[in-house]
Design a protein around this motif. Structure first.
Motif, short mmCIF file in Angstrom:
data_model
loop_
_atom_site.label_atom_id
_atom_site.label_comp_id
_atom_site.label_asym_id
_atom_site.label_seq_id
_atom_site.Cartn_x
_atom_site.Cartn_y
_atom_site.Cartn_z
N ALA A 104 -11.87 -22.94 -3.31
CA ALA A 104 -10.60 -23.23 -3.97
C ALA A 104 -10.45 -24.73 -4.22
O ALA A 104 -9.97 -25.15 -5.29
CB ALA A 104 -9.44 -22.72 -3.13
N VAL A 105 -10.88 -25.55 -3.25
CA VAL A 105 -10.84 -27.01 -3.42
C VAL A 105 -11.71 -27.42 -4.61
O VAL A 105 -11.30 -28.24 -5.45
CB VAL A 105 -11.29 -27.72 -2.14
CG1 VAL A 105 -11.52 -29.21 -2.39
CG2 VAL A 105 -10.26 -27.53 -1.03
N GLY A 106 -12.90 -26.84 -4.70
CA GLY A 106 -13.79 -27.15 -5.82
C GLY A 106 -13.18 -26.73 -7.15
O GLY A 106 -13.29 -27.45 -8.14
N GLY A 109 -10.94 -29.20 -8.59
CA GLY A 109 -11.54 -30.48 -8.96
C GLY A 109 -11.86 -31.40 -7.80
O GLY A 109 -12.29 -32.54 -8.01
N GLY A 110 -11.65 -30.94 -6.57
CA GLY A 110 -11.96 -31.76 -5.41
C GLY A 110 -13.39 -31.57 -4.95
O GLY A 110 -14.14 -30.74 -5.49
N SER A 111 -13.77 -32.33 -3.94
CA SER A 111 -15.11 -32.22 -3.35
C SER A 111 -15.03 -31.35 -2.11
O SER A 111 -14.46 -31.77 -1.09
CB SER A 111 -15.66 -33.59 -2.98
OG SER A 111 -16.80 -33.46 -2.14
N PRO A 112 -15.59 -30.15 -2.14
CA PRO A 112 -15.56 -29.30 -0.95
C PRO A 112 -16.19 -29.95 0.28
O PRO A 112 -15.68 -29.80 1.39
CB PRO A 112 -16.35 -28.05 -1.38
CG PRO A 112 -16.20 -28.02 -2.87
CD PRO A 112 -16.21 -29.46 -3.28
N ASP A 113 -17.29 -30.68 0.08
CA ASP A 113 -17.96 -31.31 1.22
C ASP A 113 -17.08 -32.39 1.85
O ASP A 113 -16.97 -32.48 3.08
CB ASP A 113 -19.29 -31.91 0.79
CG ASP A 113 -20.35 -30.85 0.52
OD1 ASP A 113 -20.06 -29.65 0.70
OD2 ASP A 113 -21.47 -31.23 0.10
N GLU A 114 -16.45 -33.21 1.01
CA GLU A 114 -15.57 -34.26 1.53
C GLU A 114 -14.35 -33.65 2.22
O GLU A 114 -13.87 -34.16 3.23
CB GLU A 114 -15.16 -35.22 0.43
CG GLU A 114 -16.29 -36.13 -0.04
CD GLU A 114 -16.85 -36.96 1.10
OE1 GLU A 114 -16.05 -37.56 1.87
OE2 GLU A 114 -18.10 -37.00 1.25
N TRP A 115 -13.82 -32.58 1.65
CA TRP A 115 -12.70 -31.87 2.25
C TRP A 115 -13.07 -31.40 3.66
O TRP A 115 -12.33 -31.63 4.62
CB TRP A 115 -12.32 -30.68 1.37
CG TRP A 115 -11.30 -29.74 1.96
CD1 TRP A 115 -11.55 -28.71 2.82
CD2 TRP A 115 -9.89 -29.76 1.74
NE1 TRP A 115 -10.38 -28.08 3.14
CE2 TRP A 115 -9.34 -28.69 2.50
CE3 TRP A 115 -9.04 -30.55 0.97
CZ2 TRP A 115 -7.98 -28.41 2.51
CZ3 TRP A 115 -7.68 -30.27 0.98
CH2 TRP A 115 -7.16 -29.21 1.74
N SER A 116 -14.21 -30.73 3.76
CA SER A 116 -14.63 -30.20 5.05
C SER A 116 -14.86 -31.32 6.06
O SER A 116 -14.43 -31.22 7.21
CB SER A 116 -15.90 -29.35 4.90
OG SER A 116 -15.60 -28.15 4.24
N LYS A 117 -15.51 -32.37 5.62
CA LYS A 117 -15.76 -33.49 6.53
C LYS A 117 -14.45 -34.08 7.03
O LYS A 117 -14.29 -34.36 8.24
CB LYS A 117 -16.58 -34.57 5.82
CG LYS A 117 -16.91 -35.77 6.69
CD LYS A 117 -17.76 -36.79 5.94
CE LYS A 117 -18.05 -38.01 6.81
NZ LYS A 117 -18.88 -39.01 6.10
N LYS A 118 -13.48 -34.25 6.13
CA LYS A 118 -12.20 -34.84 6.52
C LYS A 118 -11.49 -34.00 7.56
O LYS A 118 -11.03 -34.52 8.60
CB LYS A 118 -11.31 -34.98 5.28
CG LYS A 118 -9.90 -35.48 5.60
CD LYS A 118 -9.06 -35.61 4.33
CE LYS A 118 -7.64 -36.05 4.65
NZ LYS A 118 -6.82 -36.20 3.42
N TYR A 119 -11.41 -32.69 7.34
CA TYR A 119 -10.62 -31.86 8.25
C TYR A 119 -11.38 -31.46 9.50
O TYR A 119 -10.77 -31.23 10.55
CB TYR A 119 -10.05 -30.66 7.49
CG TYR A 119 -8.94 -31.12 6.58
CD1 TYR A 119 -7.70 -31.46 7.10
CD2 TYR A 119 -9.16 -31.29 5.22
CE1 TYR A 119 -6.69 -31.92 6.29
CE2 TYR A 119 -8.14 -31.77 4.39
CZ TYR A 119 -6.91 -32.07 4.93
OH TYR A 119 -5.91 -32.57 4.12
N MET A 120 -12.71 -31.42 9.43
CA MET A 120 -13.48 -31.26 10.66
C MET A 120 -13.32 -32.50 11.54
O MET A 120 -13.18 -32.40 12.77
CB MET A 120 -14.95 -31.02 10.34
CG MET A 120 -15.25 -29.66 9.78
SD MET A 120 -17.01 -29.48 9.35
CE MET A 120 -17.03 -27.81 8.72
N THR A 121 -13.34 -33.67 10.92
CA THR A 121 -13.15 -34.92 11.66
C THR A 121 -11.78 -34.93 12.32
O THR A 121 -11.65 -35.23 13.52
CB THR A 121 -13.29 -36.14 10.73
OG1 THR A 121 -14.61 -36.16 10.18
CG2 THR A 121 -13.04 -37.43 11.48
#
Length: 202
Positions: A104-106, A109-121
């Motif tokens: 859904a993030v992709g 128009g967002g970056s799924p990888d950056e999203w995951s990294k941000k919220y995992m962090t």
């Protein structure tokens, strides 16, 4: 299951092929997610448990004497510490980094990888702060608990997305202790029967 030495049969669901959305799987778990735990009691009908924490607590309740993963009932505060850490992963971290959220993030128009990294962090930083007040060898004291069981796959996911784990000393101390256990080594996603050959450990 390995920590408790309980045999289990696995059925594999290929997420990249969308098998979690198949009619057969959705009939077991209307949420269309994994895992799903089914358990036959006295050869009676099974009830599919489609939520990880409900499955973990169910297993704990039916096998309480096999490597207990919750503190004793006469220690409600210690049990609450475990459950607080469990829910940092299960409620605040894992759901918003799930595959359908990343898609859904992709699409937006967002970056799924950056999203995951941000919220995992963010999730693991919260775990770090709480566990720094409860840790012994493991997340809560010196015995493995459900908190540790939930932490391990969260760290495995964080490794994949480049989270700076070196900034989380308590998390990594617990992770190191857990990774010494044979049961945890056997549970790693890279050694499962359905791991793609290009990702598997030899």
């Amino acid at each position: 299951m390995a920590l408790k030495s309980i045999p289990v049969d696995y059925a594999y669901v290929h997420l990249l092929k969308g098998e979690q959305s198949s009619p057969e799987h959705v009939a077991l778990n209307p949420s269309g997610t994994v895992p799903v735990f089914t358990h036959l009691v006295d050869n009676g009908p099974s009830f599919p448990i489609g939520q990880s924490i409900a499955a973990l607590e169910y297993i704990e309740e039916i096998f309480p004497d096999k490597t207990p993963l919750l503190p004793p009932r006469h220690s409600p505060l210690e049990r609450a510490k475990v459950r607080s850490l469990v829910n940092i992963i299960a409620c605040d971290t894992q759901p918003i980094t799930n595959r359908h959220v990343m898609l859904a993030v992709g699409a937006l128009g967002g970056s799924p990888d950056e999203w995951s990294k941000k919220y995992m962090t963010r999730g693991l930083e919260a775990y770090e702060q709480v566990s720094s007040k409860t840790t012994g060898r493991y997340s809560v004291g010196d015995n493995v608990t459900l908190a540790d069981v939930c932490l391990i796959p969260a760290v495995w996911g964080a490794e994949r997305y480049g989270v700076e784990l070196g900034k989380l000393p308590t998390v990594m101390k617990v992770y190191g202790a857990m990774m010494e256990l044979e049961a945890v080594k056997k549970a790693h996603w890279k050694v499962q029967r359905d791991t793609p050959s290009d990702l598997a450990w030899l």
